[in-house]
Motif scaffolding. Sequence first.
Motif, short mmCIF file in Angstrom:
data_model
loop_
_atom_site.label_atom_id
_atom_site.label_comp_id
_atom_site.label_asym_id
_atom_site.label_seq_id
_atom_site.Cartn_x
_atom_site.Cartn_y
_atom_site.Cartn_z
N THR A 1 0.85 -1.19 0.00
CA THR A 1 0.00 0.00 0.00
C THR A 1 0.89 1.25 0.00
OG1 THR A 1 -0.08 -0.17 2.43
CG2 THR A 1 -1.94 -1.09 1.22
N GLY A 2 2.03 1.14 -0.69
CA GLY A 2 3.02 2.21 -0.69
C GLY A 2 2.88 3.18 -1.85
N ASP A 3 4.02 3.65 -2.33
CA ASP A 3 4.07 4.73 -3.32
C ASP A 3 3.18 4.53 -4.54
OD1 ASP A 3 6.94 4.75 -1.96
OD2 ASP A 3 6.62 6.71 -2.86
N LEU B 1 -0.63 4.40 -4.08
CA LEU B 1 -1.01 5.75 -3.65
C LEU B 1 -1.03 6.70 -4.85
CD1 LEU B 1 -1.66 7.60 -1.27
CD2 LEU B 1 0.78 7.78 -0.78
N THR B 2 0.04 6.66 -5.65
CA THR B 2 0.13 7.53 -6.82
C THR B 2 -0.99 7.24 -7.81
OG1 THR B 2 2.50 7.79 -6.61
CG2 THR B 2 1.59 8.10 -8.82
N GLN C 1 -4.28 8.48 -6.49
CA GLN C 1 -4.36 9.93 -6.44
C GLN C 1 -4.36 10.56 -7.82
OE1 GLN C 1 -0.91 10.97 -4.05
NE2 GLN C 1 -2.16 11.29 -2.22
N SER D 1 -7.32 -7.08 3.16
CA SER D 1 -8.18 -6.14 3.91
C SER D 1 -7.52 -4.77 4.00
CB SER D 1 -8.46 -6.66 5.33
OG SER D 1 -9.10 -7.91 5.27
N LYS D 2 -6.19 -4.77 4.13
CA LYS D 2 -5.46 -3.49 4.15
C LYS D 2 -5.70 -2.74 2.83
CE LYS D 2 -1.50 -5.00 6.96
NZ LYS D 2 -1.13 -4.11 8.05
N LYS E 1 -9.25 -1.37 2.71
CA LYS E 1 -9.39 -0.20 3.58
C LYS E 1 -8.71 1.03 2.97
CE LYS E 1 -9.86 -2.17 8.25
NZ LYS E 1 -9.22 -2.16 9.61
N MET E 2 -7.54 0.81 2.33
CA MET E 2 -6.85 1.92 1.69
C MET E 2 -7.75 2.53 0.60
SD MET E 2 -3.29 1.93 -0.50
CE MET E 2 -2.62 3.45 -1.21
N MET F 1 -10.45 4.51 2.09
CA MET F 1 -9.97 5.79 2.62
C MET F 1 -9.72 6.79 1.50
SD MET F 1 -7.36 4.14 5.42
CE MET F 1 -6.45 5.59 5.91
N MET F 2 -9.35 6.28 0.32
CA MET F 2 -9.04 7.16 -0.81
C MET F 2 -10.28 7.40 -1.69
SD MET F 2 -5.52 7.39 -0.64
CE MET F 2 -5.04 7.82 -2.30
#
Lengths: 276, 276
Positions: A157-159, A162-163, A166, A188-189, A192-193, A196-197
């Motif tokens: 669930t890193g860079d 996320l990029t 986003q 599940s992580k 959830k990510m 959240m996004m």
Amino acid sequence: MQQNSNSTCDNEKNGGCGHEGNPGIEKLTGNEFSNIRNVIAVMSGKGGVGKSSITSILACEYRKKGHSVGVLDADITGPSLPKMFGLKSGVRSNGSALFPSISNSGIRVMSLNLLTANEDDPVIWRGPVISGTVKQFWTDVAWGDLDCLFVDLPPGTGDVPLTVMQSLPLNGLIVVSSPQDLAVMIVSKAIKMAQMMNIPILGLVENMSGAVCPHCGEHFELFGPSRGEEIAQKFQIPYIGGLPVDPNFSKLCDQGKIEEYESNLFANFIPENMTQ
Amino acid sequence: MQQNSNSTCDNEKNGGCGHEGNPGIEKLTGNEFSNIRNVIAVMSGKGGVGKSSITSILACEYRKKGHSVGVLDADITGPSLPKMFGLKSGVRSNGSALFPSISNSGIRVMSLNLLTANEDDPVIWRGPVISGTVKQFWTDVAWGDLDCLFVDLPPGTGDVPLTVMQSLPLNGLIVVSSPQDLAVMIVSKAIKMAQMMNIPILGLVENMSGAVCPHCGEHFELFGPSRGEEIAQKFQIPYIGGLPVDPNFSKLCDQGKIEEYESNLFANFIPENMTQ
């Protein structure tokens, strides 16, 4: 694109779309050589559960239905898509954009492994450079006219996840799980990510749902009992289906002939009348 | 520590050691609460081939031989070690250092999942923060007196493997592969990276070397024929052995009872008279 996705993405220009999951963060615009109508990312959180396999199967099934399809390999340090599609390096450029490689059935693929001299050359880069490359695969690639672009995310669930969440105009995500409790926790992580996004989850696929013994033909649970429907229910996301481990599939991947694999895993997922 | 590793690491202070794989980059020093004599990282490049499984088995086998052992989970966004060892969050601190959790057999474990409120809470961090956390797991954890610390790396050749190779006083790496051509390609990236960084490779393990059908008892190739010895030979690294997929192993992992798994995969790897 699907009954459960409340975002549609019909913008005909630049591959952009109206929905903004993360207010305050600018979505990237595309380029004059791309017109991408839908973007779906495939995510897992856990490595090795088969994100690239599922991405490829999904792309092939869309393609077989007559749609124009691209695949963006966002797994920069562990890219596996070119090998599955039998594609070697040798990406062309017109000076202002890179052209994706084209598979036998006409799927357009861009991956870092198409840009390195040898397919096993390592890319020893830190996160910001890796994320920048993923962005360039959106801004600097001449994707042409695509009904759908699939983005194969790396584990974690890193860079990069996320990029992508986003910066790309995602319609939504497909989440890939495997039957192990451990995979369930890490998937599940990922779910959830995404929540959240504010990225819609279009469905869950369980890979490695057991195996079929080539000697006696019996199905058995390789990594424990199936958990896909349970997770889907827990997070209130649609369950697309499960895929057992199939030695024939691995063989086709290794031979670069994934397009020959017969599958209808996504039969109920791919809309009959997709925006063309 | 092994006949093929030409670096020894007997420095009794700070977990530091004399060999410098990358001139110009400072190795981190430890703290007053740690005395770590050997550090071995487990890497793959590809996700899901079983790095964490192999790390755990290795740690358990060392422990069973009477050594003091720690495990540093460097997979910050996809940590799976605490679950395998049946450890929950609740790390203690003495104000200047964090204490690792201790497993049933006495293995000391530090993982981000021991620091989050829920085991499936996602950690949505960019590379530099993730690498910083891995460094802190070295500098700010009271490891105590350890014969060997094993570092479980995340997939890929990005930030964390780079940070670990640059900053920790590694004796060397164990590389984990699986029989797929695809995995072989990506594992080759990992091996090349280690060679570029001058980190000795202590050996190769092939995970998922086929499966045994619980119905008819026949062994079959799940992901294609074994390739471990071939890769080991190609890169001139020792071949430690292969581990078939075993539903019982997955079950023990899911139950947090990995220490009950009987294995002698590393029988020839663990030196009889390791520096104590």
